[in-house]
Design a protein around this motif. Structure first.
Motif, PDB file in Angstrom:
ATOM      1  N   TYR A 219       7.349   3.863   1.693  1.00  0.00           N
ATOM      2  CA  TYR A 219       6.297   3.079   1.030  1.00  0.00           C
ATOM      3  C   TYR A 219       5.093   3.954   0.671  1.00  0.00           C
ATOM      4  O   TYR A 219       4.451   3.743  -0.365  1.00  0.00           O
ATOM      5  CB  TYR A 219       5.849   1.920   1.921  1.00  0.00           C
ATOM      6  CG  TYR A 219       6.626   0.649   1.697  1.00  0.00           C
ATOM      7  CD1 TYR A 219       6.622   0.018   0.457  1.00  0.00           C
ATOM      8  CD2 TYR A 219       7.358   0.062   2.731  1.00  0.00           C
ATOM      9  CE1 TYR A 219       7.334  -1.157   0.243  1.00  0.00           C
ATOM     10  CE2 TYR A 219       8.071  -1.117   2.526  1.00  0.00           C
ATOM     11  CZ  TYR A 219       8.056  -1.717   1.280  1.00  0.00           C
ATOM     12  OH  TYR A 219       8.767  -2.879   1.070  1.00  0.00           O
ATOM     13  N   SER A 220       4.796   4.929   1.505  1.00  0.00           N
ATOM     14  CA  SER A 220       3.649   5.798   1.214  1.00  0.00           C
ATOM     15  C   SER A 220       3.897   6.661  -0.023  1.00  0.00           C
ATOM     16  O   SER A 220       2.956   7.093  -0.686  1.00  0.00           O
ATOM     17  CB  SER A 220       3.339   6.691   2.416  1.00  0.00           C
ATOM     18  OG  SER A 220       4.327   7.696   2.582  1.00  0.00           O
ATOM     19  N   GLN A 221       5.175   6.903  -0.341  1.00  0.00           N
ATOM     20  CA  GLN A 221       5.534   7.735  -1.490  1.00  0.00           C
ATOM     21  C   GLN A 221       5.949   6.901  -2.703  1.00  0.00           C
ATOM     22  O   GLN A 221       6.215   7.450  -3.770  1.00  0.00           O
ATOM     23  CB  GLN A 221       6.696   8.658  -1.107  1.00  0.00           C
ATOM     24  CG  GLN A 221       6.376   9.610   0.031  1.00  0.00           C
ATOM     25  CD  GLN A 221       7.607  10.340   0.539  1.00  0.00           C
ATOM     26  OE1 GLN A 221       8.731  10.030   0.159  1.00  0.00           O
ATOM     27  NE2 GLN A 221       7.401  11.315   1.404  1.00  0.00           N
ATOM     28  N   LEU A 231       0.549   0.966   0.219  1.00  0.00           N
ATOM     29  CA  LEU A 231      -0.137   1.577   1.360  1.00  0.00           C
ATOM     30  C   LEU A 231      -0.294   0.585   2.509  1.00  0.00           C
ATOM     31  O   LEU A 231      -0.196   0.966   3.684  1.00  0.00           O
ATOM     32  CB  LEU A 231      -1.495   2.125   0.930  1.00  0.00           C
ATOM     33  CG  LEU A 231      -1.436   3.418   0.108  1.00  0.00           C
ATOM     34  CD1 LEU A 231      -2.791   3.728  -0.508  1.00  0.00           C
ATOM     35  CD2 LEU A 231      -0.971   4.591   0.980  1.00  0.00           C
ATOM     36  N   SER A 234       2.989   0.521   4.159  1.00  0.00           N
ATOM     37  CA  SER A 234       3.170   1.756   4.912  1.00  0.00           C
ATOM     38  C   SER A 234       2.428   1.701   6.245  1.00  0.00           C
ATOM     39  O   SER A 234       2.983   2.020   7.303  1.00  0.00           O
ATOM     40  CB  SER A 234       2.678   2.942   4.082  1.00  0.00           C
ATOM     41  OG  SER A 234       2.842   4.155   4.783  1.00  0.00           O
ATOM     42  N   ASN A 260       0.905  10.502  10.063  1.00  0.00           N
ATOM     43  CA  ASN A 260       1.210   9.805   8.816  1.00  0.00           C
ATOM     44  C   ASN A 260       0.353   8.552   8.643  1.00  0.00           C
ATOM     45  O   ASN A 260      -0.028   8.202   7.516  1.00  0.00           O
ATOM     46  CB  ASN A 260       2.693   9.444   8.768  1.00  0.00           C
ATOM     47  CG  ASN A 260       3.566  10.655   8.525  1.00  0.00           C
ATOM     48  OD1 ASN A 260       3.070  11.745   8.269  1.00  0.00           O
ATOM     49  ND2 ASN A 260       4.867  10.483   8.618  1.00  0.00           N
ATOM     50  N   ASN A 263      -2.862   9.688   7.285  1.00  0.00           N
ATOM     51  CA  ASN A 263      -2.782   9.927   5.837  1.00  0.00           C
ATOM     52  C   ASN A 263      -2.857   8.618   5.055  1.00  0.00           C
ATOM     53  O   ASN A 263      -3.503   8.541   4.001  1.00  0.00           O
ATOM     54  CB  ASN A 263      -1.484  10.656   5.498  1.00  0.00           C
ATOM     55  CG  ASN A 263      -1.519  12.120   5.887  1.00  0.00           C
ATOM     56  OD1 ASN A 263      -2.584  12.732   5.936  1.00  0.00           O
ATOM     57  ND2 ASN A 263      -0.358  12.690   6.167  1.00  0.00           N
ATOM     58  N   ALA A 264      -2.173   7.596   5.573  1.00  0.00           N
ATOM     59  CA  ALA A 264      -2.181   6.302   4.889  1.00  0.00           C
ATOM     60  C   ALA A 264      -3.585   5.698   4.883  1.00  0.00           C
ATOM     61  O   ALA A 264      -4.037   5.161   3.864  1.00  0.00           O
ATOM     62  CB  ALA A 264      -1.189   5.353   5.562  1.00  0.00           C
ATOM     63  N   ASN A 267      -5.822   7.389   2.342  1.00  0.00           N
ATOM     64  CA  ASN A 267      -5.553   7.006   0.953  1.00  0.00           C
ATOM     65  C   ASN A 267      -5.717   5.509   0.700  1.00  0.00           C
ATOM     66  O   ASN A 267      -5.544   5.056  -0.435  1.00  0.00           O
ATOM     67  CB  ASN A 267      -4.126   7.420   0.580  1.00  0.00           C
ATOM     68  CG  ASN A 267      -3.927   8.920   0.635  1.00  0.00           C
ATOM     69  OD1 ASN A 267      -4.796   9.679   0.220  1.00  0.00           O
ATOM     70  ND2 ASN A 267      -2.790   9.357   1.158  1.00  0.00           N
ATOM     71  N   ARG A 268      -6.042   4.760   1.738  1.00  0.00           N
ATOM     72  CA  ARG A 268      -6.070   3.299   1.633  1.00  0.00           C
ATOM     73  C   ARG A 268      -7.069   2.822   0.580  1.00  0.00           C
ATOM     74  O   ARG A 268      -8.178   3.353   0.471  1.00  0.00           O
ATOM     75  CB  ARG A 268      -6.416   2.693   2.997  1.00  0.00           C
ATOM     76  CG  ARG A 268      -6.148   1.202   3.080  1.00  0.00           C
ATOM     77  CD  ARG A 268      -6.576   0.648   4.431  1.00  0.00           C
ATOM     78  NE  ARG A 268      -6.093  -0.716   4.630  1.00  0.00           N
ATOM     79  CZ  ARG A 268      -6.540  -1.542   5.573  1.00  0.00           C
ATOM     80  NH1 ARG A 268      -7.482  -1.124   6.412  1.00  0.00           N
ATOM     81  NH2 ARG A 268      -6.050  -2.762   5.678  1.00  0.00           N
TER      82      ARG A 268
END
Length: 363
Positions: A219-221, A231, A234, A260, A263-264, A267-268
């Motif tokens: 989902y993140s990709q 996101l 994810s 990870n 990272n999510a 970018n949220r």
């Protein structure tokens, strides 16, 4: 089952010894591993070639019962050598691939559908993890093997094995080089979701958490759908995985998931930006409890870089101090991420460090 042969080839002699040990011990893994570990130098590409030549000839001339028994022993050998922690992993996997492919000349779908499906799955796993050859081609072969497996190992007849194959197929699609990346990720997501239909938290907690983790990664990709929603999915998957993957029981998996998840959050799109960055920083700091320089230098450097990115974007706290923290993180990352070893990551981190110095207030 006697493994006598009229050859004086030392590699073939060793192969016969291993197959005899498997037959005599009824496939006892410890017995076979001990023999393999004592002959690590013989586990090489030459043995894979000898296995193919010898077994192809032997199986062609053997009676049906003998051929079936020999194929079973070759499969056991392949399974054990594929997971052997010692020796050259690339060679070990080539030997395993050869063994499975040879066994499939006996284990046909028509005569042995169960064994055929199981061997196809094992062959898919070997291609998924193969080191030699073209990665793109290896993944195509893995996908083909898993798809064949699913034709006979159905959810109705073999739910646990079916779910495992769906999960592995998801891994292969998520890494796939050929085709459209967006479509491959959709296939991966679909496979993971199917696997979760069987791999419930109640019945298979570890497998459930592992699948949630990889679903979160997909989902993140994800290219399709709304980025904000992807996101959120994810984050939810990573949080679910952490319900089982605790630091005490699964420290490395826990740290990977924390990284990870960080990272999510970085970018949220939804939620308060300032709070998301605080969550990201907390996750990265948690990950660094396990991802130490001494134990996992590469992962440590990756998380240091991620933490630097979070600090440079931080809204809370003193801006000058946040930039100092970011600079320190990037400098730490560069201890491992050198130009010689990781030129692309080195350049990216140098770029981040340069940007941080450009914003620096102190000094």
């Amino acid at each position: 089952m006697a493994m006598a042969d009229n050859t004086s080839d030392s590699q073939v002699d060793f192969l016969l010894e291993v197959l005899q040990a498997i037959a005599d011990s009824n496939g006892d893994q410890q017995v076979v591993e001990k023999l393999l570990e004592a002959n690590i130098d013989k586990l090489n590409q030459t043995l894979a070639e000898k296995l193919r030549d010898w077994a192809t000839s032997k199986l062609a001339e053997a009676e049906a019962g003998e051929a079936t028994s020999l194929a079973a022993n070759i499969v056991e050998f392949s399974k054990i050598v594929a997971k052997l922690p010692l020796g050259d992993k690339a060679s070990n996997r080539e030997i395993a691939i050869t063994g499975y492919e040879v066994a499939l000349t006996v284990y046909t779908r028509e005569a042995f559908p169960f064994d055929w499906g199981l061997t196809q799955r094992n062959l898919g796993n070997a291609y998924l993890n193969r080191i030699t050859g073209q990665k793109a081609e290896n993944l195509e072969k893995a996908i083909a093997c898993y798809q064949l497996t699913l034709e006979v190992r159905t959810r109705e007849g073999f739910p646990v094995e079916w779910a495992e194959t769906q999960y592995n197929l998801g891994l292969a699609y998520s890494q796939r080089r050929k085709g459209q990346k967006a479509e491959n990720l959709e296939e991966a997501i679909a496979c993971y979701k199917l696997a979760l239909g069987v791999r419930t938290r109640e019945e298979f907690p570890v497998e459930w958490a592992k699948t949630q983790y990889n679903l979160g990664l997909a989902y993140s990709q994800r290219r399709k759908g709304q980025k904000a929603e992807n996101l959120e999915e994810s984050i939810a998957c990573y949080q679910e995985a952490l319900r089982v993957k605790k630091n005490e029981a699964f420290p490395r998996d826990w740290a990977n998931t924390q990284n990870n998840l960080g990272n999510a959050y970085s970018n949220r799109i939804k939620g308060e930006k300032a709070q998301n960055i605080e969550q990201a920083i907390a996750c990265f700091q948690q990950a660094l409890r396990v991802r130490t320089f001494e134990a996992f230098p590469i992962e440590w450097a990756q998380t240091q870089n991620n933490l630097g990115n979070a600090y440079i974007n931080r809204i809370k706290g003193e801006k000058a101090q946040n930039i100092e923290q970011a600079i320190a993180c990037y400098q730490q990352a560069l201890i491992v991420t050198t130009f010689e070893a990781f030129p692309i990551d080195w350049a990216r981190t140098q770029n981040n460090l340069g940007a941080a110095y450009g914003k620096r207030i102190k000094g």
